[in-house]
Design a protein around this motif. Structure first.
Motif, PDB file in Angstrom:
ATOM      1  N   ILE A 121       0.866  -1.178   0.000  1.00  0.00           N
ATOM      2  CA  ILE A 121       0.000   0.000   0.000  1.00  0.00           C
ATOM      3  C   ILE A 121       0.897   1.219   0.000  1.00  0.00           C
ATOM      4  CG2 ILE A 121      -1.734   1.316   1.283  1.00  0.00           C
ATOM      5  CD1 ILE A 121      -2.606  -1.292   2.599  1.00  0.00           C
ATOM      6  N   VAL A 122       0.570   2.225  -0.801  1.00  0.00           N
ATOM      7  CA  VAL A 122       1.398   3.416  -0.860  1.00  0.00           C
ATOM      8  C   VAL A 122       0.568   4.669  -0.593  1.00  0.00           C
ATOM      9  CG1 VAL A 122       1.112   3.808  -3.350  1.00  0.00           C
ATOM     10  CG2 VAL A 122       3.205   4.581  -2.210  1.00  0.00           C
ATOM     11  N   ASN A 123       1.179   5.618   0.082  1.00  0.00           N
ATOM     12  CA  ASN A 123       0.585   6.930   0.282  1.00  0.00           C
ATOM     13  C   ASN A 123       0.780   7.698  -1.027  1.00  0.00           C
ATOM     14  OD1 ASN A 123      -0.039   9.572   0.951  1.00  0.00           O
ATOM     15  ND2 ASN A 123       0.951   9.489   2.963  1.00  0.00           N
ATOM     16  N   MET A 124      -0.299   7.931  -1.763  1.00  0.00           N
ATOM     17  CA  MET A 124      -0.206   8.526  -3.098  1.00  0.00           C
ATOM     18  C   MET A 124       0.384   9.927  -3.063  1.00  0.00           C
ATOM     19  SD  MET A 124      -1.356   5.970  -4.809  1.00  0.00           S
ATOM     20  CE  MET A 124      -1.798   6.478  -6.476  1.00  0.00           C
ATOM     21  N   GLU A 125       0.253  10.609  -1.927  1.00  0.00           N
ATOM     22  CA  GLU A 125       0.799  11.958  -1.809  1.00  0.00           C
ATOM     23  C   GLU A 125       2.324  11.955  -1.710  1.00  0.00           C
ATOM     24  OE1 GLU A 125      -1.083  13.868   1.467  1.00  0.00           O
ATOM     25  OE2 GLU A 125      -3.054  13.951   0.483  1.00  0.00           O
ATOM     26  N   ARG A 126       2.923  10.785  -1.525  1.00  0.00           N
ATOM     27  CA  ARG A 126       4.373  10.688  -1.406  1.00  0.00           C
ATOM     28  C   ARG A 126       5.051  10.354  -2.739  1.00  0.00           C
ATOM     29  NH1 ARG A 126       2.816  12.177   3.055  1.00  0.00           N
ATOM     30  NH2 ARG A 126       3.662  11.470   5.067  1.00  0.00           N
ATOM     31  N   ILE A 127       4.270  10.145  -3.782  1.00  0.00           N
ATOM     32  CA  ILE A 127       4.858   9.758  -5.066  1.00  0.00           C
ATOM     33  C   ILE A 127       5.582  10.934  -5.705  1.00  0.00           C
ATOM     34  CG2 ILE A 127       4.352   8.992  -7.432  1.00  0.00           C
ATOM     35  CD1 ILE A 127       2.071   7.347  -6.334  1.00  0.00           C
ATOM     36  N   ARG A 128       6.850  10.714  -6.056  1.00  0.00           N
ATOM     37  CA  ARG A 128       7.662  11.733  -6.703  1.00  0.00           C
ATOM     38  C   ARG A 128       7.734  11.512  -8.212  1.00  0.00           C
ATOM     39  NH1 ARG A 128      13.669  11.469  -4.809  1.00  0.00           N
ATOM     40  NH2 ARG A 128      12.786  12.394  -2.917  1.00  0.00           N
ATOM     41  N   GLN A 129       7.788  10.244  -8.624  1.00  0.00           N
ATOM     42  CA  GLN A 129       8.008   9.931 -10.035  1.00  0.00           C
ATOM     43  C   GLN A 129       7.427   8.566 -10.367  1.00  0.00           C
ATOM     44  OE1 GLN A 129      11.929  10.897 -11.923  1.00  0.00           O
ATOM     45  NE2 GLN A 129      12.107   8.690 -12.159  1.00  0.00           N
ATOM     46  N   VAL A 130       6.903   8.434 -11.579  1.00  0.00           N
ATOM     47  CA  VAL A 130       6.363   7.159 -12.062  1.00  0.00           C
ATOM     48  C   VAL A 130       7.057   6.810 -13.363  1.00  0.00           C
ATOM     49  CG1 VAL A 130       4.304   5.899 -12.816  1.00  0.00           C
ATOM     50  CG2 VAL A 130       4.115   7.638 -11.006  1.00  0.00           C
TER      51      VAL A 130
END
Length: 274
Positions: free
Chosen positions: A230-239
């Protein structure tokens, strides 16, 4: 059978050299990487995808246990720990069927551990979760060292009581109770009956199931990107797009996590919203 692609990790150059020499003539082993600290080991495990990790426990900075906790579950290979730990730790390894060699490493004991690793590798099921066994042993050792057991602490989420009205989770930590704000979680990794909560570079172990913990999180903010992640979407820097329809996400904390095809819609929705 093909040789087990193996990464060896030890912060002592002489110990690393000795381990390499002991492995050199083993017909079942191919050493594909050597690491001198825990951070190098995390990177090597993610990039090289080894079949086996021979890992020193007692290292400065990230120790061997920290390395395991930081890895996404499906990146955790078979592991043989190298340790000088006391008897209570060895008992925990035996209980959780986690292999080890005592320092100083000798050829006979190492060969026995390698034989066991080869046997497990030949009969393991696709997607088998090695991390669950390892986390079980790590938790057992940690609780024995602190004189307490996790199931004696109020940190289990089995009853739901560990999450307070102010959105904090109680996590046992070496005899203390750490109150963690749910919104501070960067990502979560499941390992059997344990959840690894990654917060600001530190990993906390909590006894819970994915289903129970997920129900406590904001479903718009925390999304599953893998069967165990599970990931906190607000922490995504790059995809970054990967072969076979997968994605790789990089978080603000520096973690790089694989998004499986079954959960890629969450990332597509995130990209469309941004």
């Amino acid at each position: 059978m093909a040789k087990l692609r193996t990464v060896i990790v030890d912060d002592e150059p002489l110990a690393l050299k000795l381990l390499g020499s002991l492995l050199r003539n083993n017909k079942y082993i191919e050493v594909v990487g050597e690491c001198r600290n825990g951070r190098e080991a995390v990177v090597a495990a993610a990039q090289l995808r080894p079949d086996l990790l021979i890992l020193d426990i007692q290292m400065p900075g990230l120790n061997g246990f920290d390395v395991i906790k930081k890895l996404q579950s499906d990146l955790v290979p078979l592991v043989i720990f190298c340790t000088a730990y006391q008897r209570y730790a060895i008992d925990a390894f035996d209980l959780h069927v986690v292999d080890y060699v005592l320092k100083p490493v000798n050829q006979e004991r190492l060969d026995l551990a390698l034989q066991r690793a080869v046997a497990r590798f030949e009969k393991e099921l696709p997607g088998e979760d090695h991390k669950a066994q390892l986390i079980g042993a790590i938790d057992d050792i940690t609780q024995r060292a602190s004189g307490r057991r996790l199931d004696e602490e109020p940190g289990s989420l089995s009853s739901g009581s560990a999450v307070a009205a102010d959105r904090k989770i109680a996590i046992p930590d070496a005899g203390k109770i750490l109150m963690v704000d749910v919104d501070d979680i960067d990502w979560v990794d499941a390992a059997g009956d344990y959840m690894c909560l990654h917060i600001d570079g530190v990993t906390h172990i909590l006894r819970s199931t994915m289903k129970t913990l997920s129900a406590r999180l904001d479903q718009q903010k925390f999304r599953r990107i893998h069967r165990s992640t599970i990931v906190n979407m607000e922490r995504i820097r790059q995809v970054t797009s990967q072969p076979r329809g997968e994605y790789l996400v990089e978080l603000d904390c520096g973690a790089e996590l694989k998004v499986s095809r079954n959960f890629r819609e969450a990332i597509k929705e995130y990209l469309q919203a941004h």
